[in-house]
Design a protein around this motif. Structure first.
Motif, mmCIF file in Angstrom:
data_model
loop_
_atom_site.group_PDB
_atom_site.id
_atom_site.type_symbol
_atom_site.label_atom_id
_atom_site.label_comp_id
_atom_site.label_asym_id
_atom_site.label_seq_id
_atom_site.Cartn_x
_atom_site.Cartn_y
_atom_site.Cartn_z
ATOM 1 N N SER A 92 0.842 -1.180 0.000
ATOM 2 C CA SER A 92 0.000 0.000 0.000
ATOM 3 C C SER A 92 0.885 1.242 0.000
ATOM 4 C CB SER A 92 -0.892 0.001 1.245
ATOM 5 O OG SER A 92 -1.602 1.202 1.336
ATOM 6 N N ASP A 93 0.376 2.325 -0.571
ATOM 7 C CA ASP A 93 1.104 3.593 -0.527
ATOM 8 C C ASP A 93 1.095 4.174 0.884
ATOM 9 O OD1 ASP A 93 1.619 3.440 -3.213
ATOM 10 O OD2 ASP A 93 -0.108 4.655 -3.788
ATOM 11 N N ASP A 94 0.145 3.740 1.698
ATOM 12 C CA ASP A 94 0.015 4.212 3.067
ATOM 13 C C ASP A 94 0.695 3.212 4.006
ATOM 14 O OD1 ASP A 94 -0.722 5.050 5.559
ATOM 15 O OD2 ASP A 94 -2.893 5.007 5.191
ATOM 16 N N PRO A 95 1.839 3.560 4.597
ATOM 17 C CA PRO A 95 2.579 2.621 5.448
ATOM 18 C C PRO A 95 1.755 2.095 6.632
ATOM 19 C CG PRO A 95 3.903 4.568 5.018
ATOM 20 C CD PRO A 95 2.532 4.830 4.457
ATOM 21 N N ALA A 96 0.896 2.923 7.204
ATOM 22 C CA ALA A 96 0.075 2.482 8.337
ATOM 23 C C ALA A 96 -0.891 1.390 7.887
ATOM 24 C CB ALA A 96 -0.691 3.658 8.925
ATOM 25 N N ARG A 97 -1.450 1.569 6.722
ATOM 26 C CA ARG A 97 -2.373 0.564 6.182
ATOM 27 C C ARG A 97 -1.637 -0.719 5.805
ATOM 28 N NH1 ARG A 97 -7.012 2.037 1.845
ATOM 29 N NH2 ARG A 97 -8.426 0.619 2.834
ATOM 30 N N ALA A 98 -0.463 -0.591 5.255
ATOM 31 C CA ALA A 98 0.322 -1.760 4.856
ATOM 32 C C ALA A 98 0.702 -2.594 6.076
ATOM 33 C CB ALA A 98 1.569 -1.324 4.106
ATOM 34 N N ALA A 99 0.979 -1.945 7.208
ATOM 35 C CA ALA A 99 1.348 -2.663 8.427
ATOM 36 C C ALA A 99 0.179 -3.478 8.969
ATOM 37 C CB ALA A 99 1.833 -1.678 9.476
ATOM 38 N N GLU A 100 -1.048 -3.002 8.755
ATOM 39 C CA GLU A 100 -2.238 -3.696 9.254
ATOM 40 C C GLU A 100 -2.751 -4.756 8.292
ATOM 41 O OE1 GLU A 100 -5.174 -0.734 9.975
ATOM 42 O OE2 GLU A 100 -3.996 0.267 11.505
ATOM 43 N N ALA A 101 -2.301 -4.720 7.062
ATOM 44 C CA ALA A 101 -2.830 -5.618 6.036
ATOM 45 C C ALA A 101 -2.460 -7.069 6.315
ATOM 46 C CB ALA A 101 -2.312 -5.204 4.664
ATOM 47 N N THR A 102 -3.423 -7.940 6.124
ATOM 48 C CA THR A 102 -3.189 -9.378 6.240
ATOM 49 C C THR A 102 -2.710 -9.886 4.882
ATOM 50 O OG1 THR A 102 -4.982 -9.543 7.838
ATOM 51 C CG2 THR A 102 -4.260 -11.582 6.786
ATOM 52 N N PRO A 103 -1.592 -10.604 4.853
ATOM 53 C CA PRO A 103 -1.118 -11.107 3.561
ATOM 54 C C PRO A 103 -2.110 -12.101 2.960
ATOM 55 C CG PRO A 103 0.167 -12.040 5.347
ATOM 56 C CD PRO A 103 -0.749 -11.028 5.953
ATOM 57 N N THR A 104 -2.197 -12.097 1.655
ATOM 58 C CA THR A 104 -3.058 -13.047 0.959
ATOM 59 C C THR A 104 -2.194 -13.980 0.123
ATOM 60 O OG1 THR A 104 -3.369 -11.517 -0.886
ATOM 61 C CG2 THR A 104 -5.031 -11.459 0.858
ATOM 62 N N HIS A 105 -2.774 -15.101 -0.259
ATOM 63 C CA HIS A 105 -2.045 -16.117 -1.005
ATOM 64 C C HIS A 105 -2.844 -16.535 -2.229
ATOM 65 C CE1 HIS A 105 -0.503 -16.333 3.093
ATOM 66 N NE2 HIS A 105 0.629 -16.733 2.541
ATOM 67 N N LEU A 106 -2.193 -16.500 -3.379
ATOM 68 C CA LEU A 106 -2.789 -17.012 -4.605
ATOM 69 C C LEU A 106 -2.418 -18.486 -4.677
ATOM 70 C CD1 LEU A 106 -4.286 -16.529 -7.277
ATOM 71 C CD2 LEU A 106 -2.055 -16.076 -8.307
ATOM 72 N N VAL A 107 -3.442 -19.338 -4.661
ATOM 73 C CA VAL A 107 -3.225 -20.781 -4.647
ATOM 74 C C VAL A 107 -3.691 -21.360 -5.975
ATOM 75 C CG1 VAL A 107 -3.782 -22.939 -3.464
ATOM 76 C CG2 VAL A 107 -3.527 -20.842 -2.144
ATOM 77 N N LYS A 108 -2.773 -22.063 -6.639
ATOM 78 C CA LYS A 108 -3.093 -22.716 -7.912
ATOM 79 C C LYS A 108 -3.411 -24.175 -7.622
ATOM 80 C CE LYS A 108 -1.271 -23.505 -12.528
ATOM 81 N NZ LYS A 108 -0.107 -23.374 -13.410
ATOM 82 N N LEU A 109 -4.560 -24.631 -8.153
ATOM 83 C CA LEU A 109 -5.056 -25.970 -7.870
ATOM 84 C C LEU A 109 -5.245 -26.769 -9.147
ATOM 85 C CD1 LEU A 109 -7.879 -24.699 -5.500
ATOM 86 C CD2 LEU A 109 -5.676 -25.631 -4.794
ATOM 87 N N SER A 110 -5.100 -28.078 -9.031
ATOM 88 C CA SER A 110 -5.350 -28.994 -10.136
ATOM 89 C C SER A 110 -6.378 -30.016 -9.663
ATOM 90 C CB SER A 110 -4.047 -29.683 -10.542
ATOM 91 O OG SER A 110 -4.269 -30.538 -11.635
#
Length: 87
Positions: free
Chosen positions: A43-61
């Motif tokens: 995020s451009d906003d450091p305060a928001r980036a610190a609170e953000a929960t990481p997400t994961h792109l999962v590829k499935l077969s």
């Protein structure tokens, strides 16, 4: 075999992120995880980036015999009713 379920709460911090080779159930169908990529979006906003929960792109077969060549990509934390199966 144990199963971990996550239902109706996609933002829960306890969502187990699967690893490649692991069996999962997504959208009521069996899949195997082929790749997991953690989000690197900042995020451009450091305060928001610190609170953000990481997400994961999962590829499935698909593991279904009639869907052998089918692939699916999901943002793991946004999917509902997922199951991660431990072998």
């Amino acid at each position: 075999m144990t199963t971990q379920s996550v239902k109706e709460n996609p933002e829960a911090s306890s969502v187990p992120v699967p690893v490649p080779g692991q069996r999962v159930t997504v959208r009521h169908r069996p899949w195997v995880v082929t790749d997991v990529v953690r989000s690197t979006a900042a995020s451009d906003d450091p305060a928001r980036a610190a609170e953000a929960t990481p997400t994961h792109l999962v590829k499935l077969s698909s593991l279904e015999t009639d869907g052998r060549d089918e692939e699916l990509r999901v943002v793991w934390e946004l999917e509902q009713a997922t199951d991660v199966h431990d072998a």
